[in-house]
Design an enzyme around this catalytic site. Structure first.
Site, mmCIF file in Angstrom:
data_model
loop_
_atom_site.group_PDB
_atom_site.id
_atom_site.type_symbol
_atom_site.label_atom_id
_atom_site.label_comp_id
_atom_site.label_asym_id
_atom_site.label_seq_id
_atom_site.Cartn_x
_atom_site.Cartn_y
_atom_site.Cartn_z
ATOM 1 N N ARG A 21 0.515 10.980 -2.591
ATOM 2 C CA ARG A 21 -0.055 11.676 -3.742
ATOM 3 C C ARG A 21 -1.149 10.885 -4.457
ATOM 4 O O ARG A 21 -1.865 11.423 -5.295
ATOM 5 C CB ARG A 21 1.057 12.077 -4.722
ATOM 6 C CG ARG A 21 1.832 13.279 -4.203
ATOM 7 C CD ARG A 21 2.596 13.935 -5.311
ATOM 8 N NE ARG A 21 3.829 13.231 -5.607
ATOM 9 C CZ ARG A 21 4.341 13.109 -6.835
ATOM 10 N NH1 ARG A 21 3.713 13.611 -7.873
ATOM 11 N NH2 ARG A 21 5.483 12.481 -7.008
ATOM 12 N N ASN A 175 20.042 6.202 -12.438
ATOM 13 C CA ASN A 175 19.735 4.983 -11.681
ATOM 14 C C ASN A 175 18.233 4.704 -11.704
ATOM 15 O O ASN A 175 17.431 5.537 -11.298
ATOM 16 C CB ASN A 175 20.207 5.179 -10.228
ATOM 17 C CG ASN A 175 19.846 4.002 -9.329
ATOM 18 O OD1 ASN A 175 19.718 2.870 -9.805
ATOM 19 N ND2 ASN A 175 19.682 4.284 -8.048
ATOM 20 N N ASN A 232 3.390 7.537 -8.919
ATOM 21 C CA ASN A 232 3.265 8.257 -7.649
ATOM 22 C C ASN A 232 1.924 8.944 -7.466
ATOM 23 O O ASN A 232 1.607 9.399 -6.369
ATOM 24 C CB ASN A 232 4.376 9.308 -7.527
ATOM 25 C CG ASN A 232 5.740 8.656 -7.381
ATOM 26 O OD1 ASN A 232 5.945 7.844 -6.480
ATOM 27 N ND2 ASN A 232 6.644 8.961 -8.286
ATOM 28 N N SER A 393 -38.230 -18.576 -28.560
ATOM 29 C CA SER A 393 -37.989 -17.242 -28.026
ATOM 30 C C SER A 393 -38.713 -17.039 -26.709
ATOM 31 O O SER A 393 -39.793 -17.580 -26.495
ATOM 32 C CB SER A 393 -38.489 -16.192 -29.021
ATOM 33 O OG SER A 393 -37.707 -16.245 -30.180
HETATM 34 C C1 UD1 Z 1 15.724 6.433 -5.689
HETATM 35 C C2 UD1 Z 1 17.233 6.257 -5.848
HETATM 36 C C3 UD1 Z 1 17.705 7.066 -7.053
HETATM 37 C C4 UD1 Z 1 16.969 6.618 -8.291
HETATM 38 C C5 UD1 Z 1 15.454 6.696 -8.085
HETATM 39 C C6 UD1 Z 1 14.744 6.062 -9.228
HETATM 40 C C7 UD1 Z 1 18.188 5.933 -3.623
HETATM 41 C C8 UD1 Z 1 18.910 6.571 -2.490
HETATM 42 N N1 UD1 Z 1 17.885 6.713 -4.654
HETATM 43 O O1 UD1 Z 1 15.509 7.782 -5.380
HETATM 44 O O2 UD1 Z 1 19.099 6.888 -7.244
HETATM 45 O O3 UD1 Z 1 17.355 7.406 -9.404
HETATM 46 O O4 UD1 Z 1 15.061 6.021 -6.874
HETATM 47 O O5 UD1 Z 1 13.368 6.264 -9.110
HETATM 48 O O6 UD1 Z 1 17.940 4.743 -3.573
HETATM 49 N N2 UD1 Z 1 11.240 3.157 -0.158
HETATM 50 C C9 UD1 Z 1 10.936 2.422 0.957
HETATM 51 N N3 UD1 Z 1 11.412 2.805 2.151
HETATM 52 C C10 UD1 Z 1 12.192 3.883 2.294
HETATM 53 C C11 UD1 Z 1 12.508 4.657 1.164
HETATM 54 C C12 UD1 Z 1 12.030 4.260 -0.052
HETATM 55 O O7 UD1 Z 1 10.210 1.409 0.848
HETATM 56 O O8 UD1 Z 1 12.604 4.168 3.429
HETATM 57 C C13 UD1 Z 1 10.726 2.728 -1.479
HETATM 58 C C14 UD1 Z 1 9.695 3.668 -2.053
HETATM 59 O O9 UD1 Z 1 8.387 3.234 -1.746
HETATM 60 C C15 UD1 Z 1 9.952 3.561 -3.552
HETATM 61 C C16 UD1 Z 1 11.445 3.258 -3.632
HETATM 62 O O10 UD1 Z 1 11.809 2.738 -2.388
HETATM 63 O O11 UD1 Z 1 9.230 2.485 -4.144
HETATM 64 C C17 UD1 Z 1 12.279 4.464 -3.992
HETATM 65 O O12 UD1 Z 1 12.107 5.451 -3.030
HETATM 66 P P1 UD1 Z 1 12.060 6.989 -3.413
HETATM 67 O O13 UD1 Z 1 11.852 7.759 -2.181
HETATM 68 O O14 UD1 Z 1 11.134 7.211 -4.539
HETATM 69 O O15 UD1 Z 1 13.577 7.207 -3.925
HETATM 70 P P2 UD1 Z 1 14.116 8.383 -4.834
HETATM 71 O O16 UD1 Z 1 14.467 9.507 -3.966
HETATM 72 O O17 UD1 Z 1 13.210 8.598 -5.960
HETATM 73 MG MG MG Z 2 11.217 8.113 -6.482
#
Ligand code: UD1
Ligand code: MG
Length: 455
Positions: A21, A175, A232, A393
């Site tokens: 995004r 969380n 994001n 100057s």
């Molecule tokens: C996650 C949490 C959720 C929390 C929220 C807060 C989990 C399962 N869920 O959800 O409980 O409330 O964040 O914002 O942890 N990332 C990776 N690799 C991956 C997946 C994610 O590097 O395979 C990184 C993303 O770049 C990001 C962070 O981890 O910085 C969180 O990932 P995101 O997909 O945003 O998790 P949420 O579904 O928002």
């Molecule tokens: Mg997230």
């Protein structure tokens, strides 16, 4: 803290998200807020814990991400998560980089810049009596955040929105994603995480229930929702910048700095301003600026990488570039640019001037329109101006050149060789007056014009 009970910390920063995004060629965590990449903000949150290791889990652009991380911590490493299988899988990518590490691991998100150092310190403190500590916040709108299922002080599990019952969705304690656990235990628990859930992802959040199943104590530390703000999109980035600026302006006012129009002053993450400094409207502070007590920065000035001492006056419309060092009571006026130059106490550079790669001695006065010609197209050269010098100057100072103490240059001079102390240098064509010439010349031109209009 005595050495015997000191527990080392490692930071694992999750940053493999596509950042789709953002619509950008730059990895998301390298976009800047307050002049520093998002990644640096996350690293700086953890800096007071003096992390022994920092591991960034990157997606595309891992090399760029590592280079950027190493500006702050030369030993930081980036590891690549090839397939994005969830936050537990992402954290697991740091396993090898943490072999041999003993201590607490703190997992942060690279796109979440505002977690306060004190908050992480509170988590470490809570870790003393808990196997796992999660950072939670009361959400104004819990939306799709994971929900923290508390039982008194005990955190029993984290339920992702997609997997939550209606009853669990009603929980507003959410969380943030930040989690802290002892390294060996954390990777043991991660190895037990499966992807049997609505997203078919390996959730890091599952380590909570797994620790509880082992009978281990787990708790949540609370922070303000503002700390958990994540980026994001470009709109989020702008909102993060606005949040930072609002907070920093309030801090400056609180610290005894006068901001005449706070909303128009722009700070960097590391701007330092002493009390009783006065900052007029529309001033921009780029990275690495320090302003001492009682200095006065007038309207529409642009400063970066510079130091302004006590009692100095800068602007309006001044530009101080990296390496500009103004001593006490220096005056720098309108449309003056100063780069990589030391200006000693009480010196004045008040109008329409460029000073680059130079030093100016105390109480010297640099006349309007002066230019240090520091660049020959390939190399930069130095100009040294002594104390109590008077630069007339419109003087061009062709560097390298030295002007001795108490010397003067005549207005309009092009100075191409050194001027001894106490001397006057005149380096311009001598004036010649031609009596009556102007009148005769104009008469001739007017006659010519008349003749042409009749043709
Ligand atoms: C996650 C949490 C959720 C929390 C929220 C807060 C989990 C399962 N869920 O959800 O409980 O409330 O964040 O914002 O942890 N990332 C990776 N690799 C991956 C997946 C994610 O590097 O395979 C990184 C993303 O770049 C990001 C962070 O981890 O910085 C969180 O990932 P995101 O997909 O945003 O998790 P949420 O579904 O928002
Ligand atoms: Mg997230």
């Amino acid at each position: 803290m005595s050495d015997s009970n000191f527990t080392a910390t490692a930071l694992v920063i999750l940053a493999a998200g596509q950042g789709t995004r953002m619509k950008s060629d730059l990895p998301k965590v390298l976009h800047k807020v307050a002049g520093a990449p998002l990644l640096h903000h996350a690293m700086m949150s953890g800096a007071s814990l003096e992390p022994e290791r920092t591991v960034i889990v990157a997606g595309h652009g891992a090399e760029e991400v590592q280079d950027s991380a190493r500006e702050l911590d030369p030993e930081a490493t980036a590891v690549v998560q090839e397939d994005r299988l969830g936050t537990a899988h992402a954290t697991d990518q740091a396993r090898e980089a943490l072999v041999g590490f003993e201590g607490n691991v703190i997992v942060l998100y690279g796109d979440t810049p505002f977690i306060k150092p004190e908050t992480l310190e509170r988590m470490i403190a809570a870790r003393g009596t808990n196997a796992v500590v999660v950072l939670g916040f009361e959400a104004a709108d819990p939306g799709r955040y994971g929900r923290l299922a508390m039982n008194g002080e005990m955190l029993e599990k984290i339920v992702e929105f997609k997997d939550a019952t209606d009853e669990e969705k009603a929980i507003t304690f959410c969380n943030s994603g930040v989690i802290c656990a002892e390294s060996k235990l954390l990777f043991e628990l991660i190895a037990e995480v499966d992807n049997d859930n609505a997203s078919e992802e390996y959730y890091l959040t599952d380590v909570v229930a797994l620790a509880r199943a082992r009978g281990l104590p787990v708790t949540a530390v609370r922070c303000d929702e503002e700390e958990t703000l994540g980026v994001n999109s470009r709109a989020d980035l702008a909102a993060a910048e606005a949040t930072f600026q609002a907070r920093r302006r309030a801090e400056a006012l609180d610290e005894g700095v006068t901001l005449q129009a706070p909303d128009t002053v722009w700070f960097s993450h590391d701007t330092m301003i002493g009390r009783d400094a006065v900052i007029e409207p529309n001033v921009y502070f780029g990275p690495e600026v320090t302003i001492e007590t009682g200095a006065h920065i007038r309207a529409f000035s642009h400063l970066e990488g510079c130091h302004v001492s006590r009692g100095a006056i800068v602007g309006p419309f001044a530009r101080l570039r990296p390496g500009a060092e103004l001593a006490e009571d220096v005056h720098v006026g309108n449309f003056v640019e100063i780069k990589n130059a030391q200006v000693a106490e009480g010196a004045k550079v008040n109008h329409l001037t460029y000073i680059g790669d130079a030093s100016i001695g105390e109480r010297s006065n640099i006349g309007a329109g002066t230019i240090t010609c520091n660049y020959d197209g390939v190399f930069k050269h130095h100009t040294e101006i002594g104390a109590r010098v008077f630069i007339g100057s419109d003087t061009m100072l062709i560097a390298p050149v030295k002007i001795g103490d108490d010397a003067m240059t005549a207005t309009g001079s092009v100075i191409s060789s050194d001027v001894p102390a106490g001397a006057l240098a005149v380096a311009r064509a001598r004036q010649e007056n031609k009596p009556g010439f102007a009148i005769r010349f104009m008469e001739r031109l007017r006659a010519l014009k008349q003749k042409k209009s009749k043709e």
